[in-house]
Design a protein around this motif. Structure first.
Motif, PDB file in Angstrom:
ATOM      1  N   PRO A  10      42.728 -78.189  56.598  1.00  0.00           N
ATOM      2  CA  PRO A  10      43.175 -78.111  55.198  1.00  0.00           C
ATOM      3  C   PRO A  10      42.542 -79.214  54.366  1.00  0.00           C
ATOM      4  N   ALA A  11      42.348 -78.949  53.108  1.00  0.00           N
ATOM      5  CA  ALA A  11      41.777 -79.963  52.209  1.00  0.00           C
ATOM      6  C   ALA A  11      42.389 -79.800  50.818  1.00  0.00           C
ATOM      7  N   TRP A  12      42.678 -80.929  50.183  1.00  0.00           N
ATOM      8  CA  TRP A  12      43.209 -80.908  48.823  1.00  0.00           C
ATOM      9  C   TRP A  12      42.053 -80.861  47.833  1.00  0.00           C
ATOM     10  N   LEU A  13      42.232 -80.074  46.789  1.00  0.00           N
ATOM     11  CA  LEU A  13      41.225 -79.999  45.742  1.00  0.00           C
ATOM     12  C   LEU A  13      41.903 -80.278  44.407  1.00  0.00           C
ATOM     13  N   PHE A  14      41.589 -81.436  43.827  1.00  0.00           N
ATOM     14  CA  PHE A  14      42.139 -81.807  42.528  1.00  0.00           C
ATOM     15  C   PHE A  14      41.116 -81.454  41.448  1.00  0.00           C
ATOM     16  N   ARG A  15      41.559 -80.702  40.466  1.00  0.00           N
ATOM     17  CA  ARG A  15      40.677 -80.305  39.371  1.00  0.00           C
ATOM     18  C   ARG A  15      41.370 -80.624  38.041  1.00  0.00           C
ATOM     19  N   SER A  16      40.663 -81.315  37.159  1.00  0.00           N
ATOM     20  CA  SER A  16      41.226 -81.650  35.853  1.00  0.00           C
ATOM     21  C   SER A  16      41.081 -80.463  34.906  1.00  0.00           C
ATOM     22  N   GLU A  17      41.726 -80.553  33.749  1.00  0.00           N
ATOM     23  CA  GLU A  17      41.619 -79.489  32.760  1.00  0.00           C
ATOM     24  C   GLU A  17      40.187 -79.309  32.289  1.00  0.00           C
ATOM     25  N   ASP A  18      39.379 -80.364  32.384  1.00  0.00           N
ATOM     26  CA  ASP A  18      37.977 -80.294  31.964  1.00  0.00           C
ATOM     27  C   ASP A  18      37.072 -79.781  33.076  1.00  0.00           C
ATOM     28  N   GLY A  19      37.664 -79.494  34.254  1.00  0.00           N
ATOM     29  CA  GLY A  19      36.854 -78.978  35.352  1.00  0.00           C
ATOM     30  C   GLY A  19      36.328 -80.041  36.289  1.00  0.00           C
ATOM     31  N   ASP A  20      36.676 -81.316  36.066  1.00  0.00           N
ATOM     32  CA  ASP A  20      36.229 -82.372  36.961  1.00  0.00           C
ATOM     33  C   ASP A  20      36.960 -82.262  38.298  1.00  0.00           C
ATOM     34  N   LEU A  21      36.243 -82.531  39.399  1.00  0.00           N
ATOM     35  CA  LEU A  21      36.806 -82.451  40.734  1.00  0.00           C
ATOM     36  C   LEU A  21      36.878 -83.828  41.374  1.00  0.00           C
ATOM     37  N   LEU A  22      37.923 -84.055  42.144  1.00  0.00           N
ATOM     38  CA  LEU A  22      38.055 -85.293  42.910  1.00  0.00           C
ATOM     39  C   LEU A  22      37.487 -85.048  44.304  1.00  0.00           C
ATOM     40  N   ASP A  23      36.500 -85.848  44.695  1.00  0.00           N
ATOM     41  CA  ASP A  23      35.836 -85.672  45.988  1.00  0.00           C
ATOM     42  C   ASP A  23      36.856 -85.788  47.120  1.00  0.00           C
ATOM     43  N   PRO A  24      36.948 -84.783  48.031  1.00  0.00           N
ATOM     44  CA  PRO A  24      37.904 -84.851  49.150  1.00  0.00           C
ATOM     45  C   PRO A  24      37.694 -86.047  50.068  1.00  0.00           C
ATOM     46  N   VAL A  25      36.472 -86.624  50.066  1.00  0.00           N
ATOM     47  CA  VAL A  25      36.217 -87.810  50.885  1.00  0.00           C
ATOM     48  C   VAL A  25      37.116 -88.964  50.453  1.00  0.00           C
ATOM     49  N   THR A  26      37.622 -88.888  49.232  1.00  0.00           N
ATOM     50  CA  THR A  26      38.507 -89.937  48.721  1.00  0.00           C
ATOM     51  C   THR A  26      39.704 -90.134  49.646  1.00  0.00           C
ATOM     52  N   PHE A  27      40.235 -89.047  50.207  1.00  0.00           N
ATOM     53  CA  PHE A  27      41.403 -89.160  51.079  1.00  0.00           C
ATOM     54  C   PHE A  27      41.054 -89.873  52.382  1.00  0.00           C
ATOM     55  N   THR A  28      39.859 -89.610  52.905  1.00  0.00           N
ATOM     56  CA  THR A  28      39.402 -90.321  54.104  1.00  0.00           C
ATOM     57  C   THR A  28      39.261 -91.805  53.806  1.00  0.00           C
ATOM     58  N   LEU A  29      38.773 -92.112  52.617  1.00  0.00           N
ATOM     59  CA  LEU A  29      38.620 -93.510  52.206  1.00  0.00           C
ATOM     60  C   LEU A  29      39.981 -94.179  52.074  1.00  0.00           C
ATOM     61  N   LEU A  30      40.947 -93.501  51.475  1.00  0.00           N
ATOM     62  CA  LEU A  30      42.284 -94.075  51.330  1.00  0.00           C
ATOM     63  C   LEU A  30      42.921 -94.326  52.697  1.00  0.00           C
ATOM     64  N   SER A  31      42.710 -93.414  53.618  1.00  0.00           N
ATOM     65  CA  SER A  31      43.243 -93.596  54.972  1.00  0.00           C
ATOM     66  C   SER A  31      42.641 -94.825  55.631  1.00  0.00           C
ATOM     67  N   GLY A  32      41.338 -95.015  55.473  1.00  0.00           N
ATOM     68  CA  GLY A  32      40.676 -96.178  56.049  1.00  0.00           C
ATOM     69  C   GLY A  32      41.160 -97.480  55.439  1.00  0.00           C
ATOM     70  N   ILE A  33      41.406 -97.478  54.133  1.00  0.00           N
ATOM     71  CA  ILE A  33      41.929 -98.680  53.464  1.00  0.00           C
ATOM     72  C   ILE A  33      43.320 -98.995  53.977  1.00  0.00           C
ATOM     73  N   HIS A  34      44.125 -97.969  54.147  1.00  0.00           N
ATOM     74  CA  HIS A  34      45.480 -98.179  54.673  1.00  0.00           C
ATOM     75  C   HIS A  34      45.445 -98.786  56.066  1.00  0.00           C
ATOM     76  N   GLU A  35      44.510 -98.327  56.902  1.00  0.00           N
ATOM     77  CA  GLU A  35      44.437 -98.787  58.282  1.00  0.00           C
ATOM     78  C   GLU A  35      43.833-100.184  58.407  1.00  0.00           C
ATOM     79  N   THR A  36      42.810-100.467  57.617  1.00  0.00           N
ATOM     80  CA  THR A  36      42.035-101.702  57.818  1.00  0.00           C
ATOM     81  C   THR A  36      42.293-102.778  56.773  1.00  0.00           C
TER      82      THR A  36
END
Length: 359
Positions: A10-36
């Protein structure tokens, strides 16, 4: 055997009203910050450059209008309240959906295998979701693993819709007999054998700050203590209710006990996110999220099949693979799990009466 297997995640896809997308890699990065607690190490774990990681965080802040991390010189990088909420939401999503997606992937892989090599016997296993059983598809042969609760698994075995079903019974013989009573209608008048697999630890899953308030089941009735339960048809819920009954505790005295999750991982993710104070599940789930664990019961996790199927080539192939040093070592690396005469064939009476003889 199919060398390149399909996996579904599963993967989250965030899209703004203007059509901008949030890169799913962001969640992997947040997980790494939480761990390290370090952006450099988190970027390495995510397989991206430090500059790319910084750009992702900047874009995320612009996307939400709020920072996802807090960076202080000399104190490393930590998740902001928004970052934590996003991370734990993604973790809960994965915990809830992965069992169903893994089952779908198993079905699709076997369909592709049949198409490429022609029709051939595929070993069908219907099993409760767990950390050890998830390792079985990596063994030799083709294994179609579908996740379901024990009643569904044993019902499928009785109908002939699967070759193997899982069942977990307490190592305590008295408790085992009480649990078996629930499943007797599904195993009665069938020539069945059990295949020993692993033992696992079940208990309370909680955050470190909650451990001072909770030392055992009796503490779950404290006012304001939030409990996350397993689904009512799961084997783990059956065990938990049995333990409550032994302590004379009415389940209705547990706050939020009607709130349910369908896997051990989902329960642990719920607790880790701070949405509940305590849950009940396997130690491996607690370890996955860095949570505390109070050991309350040990279980045999078993495979069940009809005696006539033990001579099938694919069953023999699985049994042989289950006894290899490499596979046994992989089981021992799972927190709270131990090989339990792995691959040994027996009966339900051998299991329960054997404990009584040993006692």
């Amino acid at each position: 055997m199919l060398r390149k297997k399909l996996n579904i995640a599963p993967a989250w896809l965030f899209r703004s009203e203007d059509g901008d997308l949030l890169d799913p890699v962001t969640f992997t990065l947040l997980s790494g910050i939480h761990e390290t607690g370090k952006l450099t190490r988190a970027a390495q774990q995510a397989g991206i450059s430090y500059r790319h990681a910084w750009n992702l965080l900047t874009r995320g802040e612009q996307f939400f209008g709020m920072a996802m991390v807090v960076m202080r010189k000399g104190h490393g990088t930590h998740l902001s309240p928004l970052g934590e909420r996003l991370l734990w939401s993604e973790q809960r999503l994965r915990a809830r959906l992965e069992p169903q997606l893994d089952s779908m992937a198993s079905e699709l892989n076997n369909q592709i295998q049949q198409l490429l090599e022609g029709a051939h016997p595929v070993l069908r296993l219907h099993a409760s979701h767990g950390y050890a059983v998830a390792l079985l598809p990596e063994l030799a042969g083709e294994l179609d693993l579908r996740y379901c609760n024990p009643i569904e698994a044993l019902s499928a075995l009785k109908r002939g819709d699967c070759d193997l079903a899982s069942l977990h019974l307490p190592t305590d013989p008295t408790r085992a007999e009480r649990v078996l009573a629930t499943y007797r209608p599904l195993i009665h008048d069938q020539d069945l054998r059990i295949i020993r697999f692993v033992t696992r630890k079940q208990g309370l899953i909680l955050r470190a700050e909650t451990h001072e308030r909770v030392q055992g089941l009796a503490d779950l009735t404290q006012p304001g203590l939030r409990f996350i339960n397993r689904d009512e048809h799961s084997g783990t819920r059956l065990l938990f209710n049995l333990l409550l009954a032994e302590c004379g505790i009415d389940e209705t005295r547990l706050a939020h006990a009607t709130q349910e999750e369908f896997t051990h991982t989902a329960v642990a993710a719920y607790v880790a996110a701070g949405m509940a104070d305590v849950g009940f599940g396997v130690e491996a789930a607690a370890a996955q999220f860095g949570l505390d664990f109070i050991d309350l019961a040990h279980e045999h996790y078993l495979l069940v099949c009809h005696t006539a199927q033990l001579n099938q080539h694919n069953v023999c192939q699985l049994l042989d693979a289950m006894t290899t040093p490499e596979f046994l070592a992989s089981l021992e690396r799972l927190t709270g799990y131990e090989p339990d005469h792995c691959g040994t064939i027996g009966t339900f009476d051998d299991l329960t009466l054997g404990h009584e003889r040993d006692a």
